[in-house]
Design an enzyme around this catalytic site. Structure first.
Site, mmCIF file in Angstrom:
data_model
loop_
_atom_site.group_PDB
_atom_site.id
_atom_site.type_symbol
_atom_site.label_atom_id
_atom_site.label_comp_id
_atom_site.label_asym_id
_atom_site.label_seq_id
_atom_site.Cartn_x
_atom_site.Cartn_y
_atom_site.Cartn_z
ATOM 1 N N SER A 243 0.814 -1.212 0.000
ATOM 2 C CA SER A 243 0.000 0.000 0.000
ATOM 3 C C SER A 243 0.843 1.255 0.000
ATOM 4 O O SER A 243 0.665 2.151 0.821
ATOM 5 C CB SER A 243 -0.924 -0.006 1.225
ATOM 6 O OG SER A 243 -1.940 0.952 1.086
ATOM 7 N N ASP B 45 -10.457 -5.740 -3.414
ATOM 8 C CA ASP B 45 -9.890 -4.693 -2.556
ATOM 9 C C ASP B 45 -10.871 -3.521 -2.463
ATOM 10 O O ASP B 45 -11.138 -2.852 -3.460
ATOM 11 C CB ASP B 45 -8.565 -4.219 -3.142
ATOM 12 C CG ASP B 45 -7.765 -3.365 -2.171
ATOM 13 O OD1 ASP B 45 -8.394 -2.651 -1.364
ATOM 14 O OD2 ASP B 45 -6.530 -3.395 -2.235
ATOM 15 N N HIS C 260 -7.999 -5.898 0.807
ATOM 16 C CA HIS C 260 -6.776 -5.107 0.956
ATOM 17 C C HIS C 260 -5.857 -5.800 1.950
ATOM 18 O O HIS C 260 -5.650 -5.340 3.077
ATOM 19 C CB HIS C 260 -7.132 -3.698 1.433
ATOM 20 C CG HIS C 260 -6.022 -2.708 1.242
ATOM 21 N ND1 HIS C 260 -5.578 -2.308 -0.001
ATOM 22 C CD2 HIS C 260 -5.247 -2.043 2.137
ATOM 23 C CE1 HIS C 260 -4.607 -1.432 0.126
ATOM 24 N NE2 HIS C 260 -4.377 -1.268 1.420
#
Length: 247
Positions: A168, A189, A223
């Protein structure tokens, strides 16, 4: 996640690569771990609260400090996390000749989260494609990361045998044309849409040799990461950072 390796790089809704830290020699890349440009989210649950930044510190969170290591993986965690969780995640795919470093971001107010203080490599203003970016903070973080890697080079690990990765994170402009990249992204995600991953992959193809760019998706993955993705990471590292005796 994204991995960059001077010549090779990998990414899993995040990103890794060798010789890929900003502004170092002709064999390095100015791109470092990238999460489709969004820069938010978490990986595995953290196992501790220690806060260390990259200014003069290369903490390894207690994993992979083999004296015989001749290659290295530096992996950056996501927003609000620490390096401990990723140290645990990589424990199952460790390679004997590889040294692993999982630094902790400094704590700072983050605009995206109502200026609450949390571990972050730079400020984040928003998740929309047109949101402003903390260019000064990104540059400062990249320079600190460059300092860390240069210290590892001085310690005896060649720059072309250092992989940089992260979960990320945000991409920078410019890249080593010969660098190989494996980018991976979960198709479920909710924070960083798959569309952003696809756009990032296309952008990477314009920065490096398109034949060196691979983009993988993982069905049902939010995620986070998954065993299949970590196996792909291990295969990438084994392929592009073999032990000296195997080259």
């Amino acid at each position: 996640m994204c991995f960059l390796n001077g010549y090779c790089s990998l990414r899993m809704c995040h990103c890794i690569g060798q010789n890929s830290y900003m502004g170092h020699s002709s064999s390095s890349s100015s791109l470092w771990s990238s999460d489709d440009g969004a820069g938010t989210g978490r990986g595995p649950a953290r196992a501790g609260e220690a806060e260390l930044d990259l200014r003069g510190d290369s903490d390894c969170s207690g994993l992979g400090m083999e004296l015989a290591a001749n290659v290295e993986v530096v992996f950056l965690h996501g927003l609000g996390d620490t390096g401990y969780g990723w140290a645990e995640a990589f424990a199952g795919i460790r390679i004997p000749h590889v040294k692993y470093i999982f630094p902790h971001a400094p704590t700072m107010p983050v605009s995206l989260n109502m200026r609450m203080s949390m571990p972050s490599w730079f400020d984040i203003y928003g998740l929309s494609p047109d949101a402003d970016e903390d260019e000064a903070g990104i540059k400062r973080a990249s320079e600190n990361l460059k300092t860390l890697i240069e210290q590892e080079v001085r310690n005896g690990i060649p720059s072309h045998r250092i992989i940089l990765g992260g979960f990320s994170q945000a991409a920078a402009n410019g890249a080593n044309k010969d660098m190989h990249v494996l980018q991976c992204h979960g198709d479920a995600d909710p924070l960083v849409p798959l569309m952003f991953g696809t756009q990032t992959a296309e952008k990477m193809k314009s920065l490096i040799n398109p034949a060196n760019m691979a983009f993988k998706t993982y069905r049902g993955l939010p995620h986070s990461t998954c065993p299949e993705e970590m196996v792909d990471v291990k295969r990438f590292i084994e392929k592009h950072l073999p032990a000296v005796s195997d080259e």
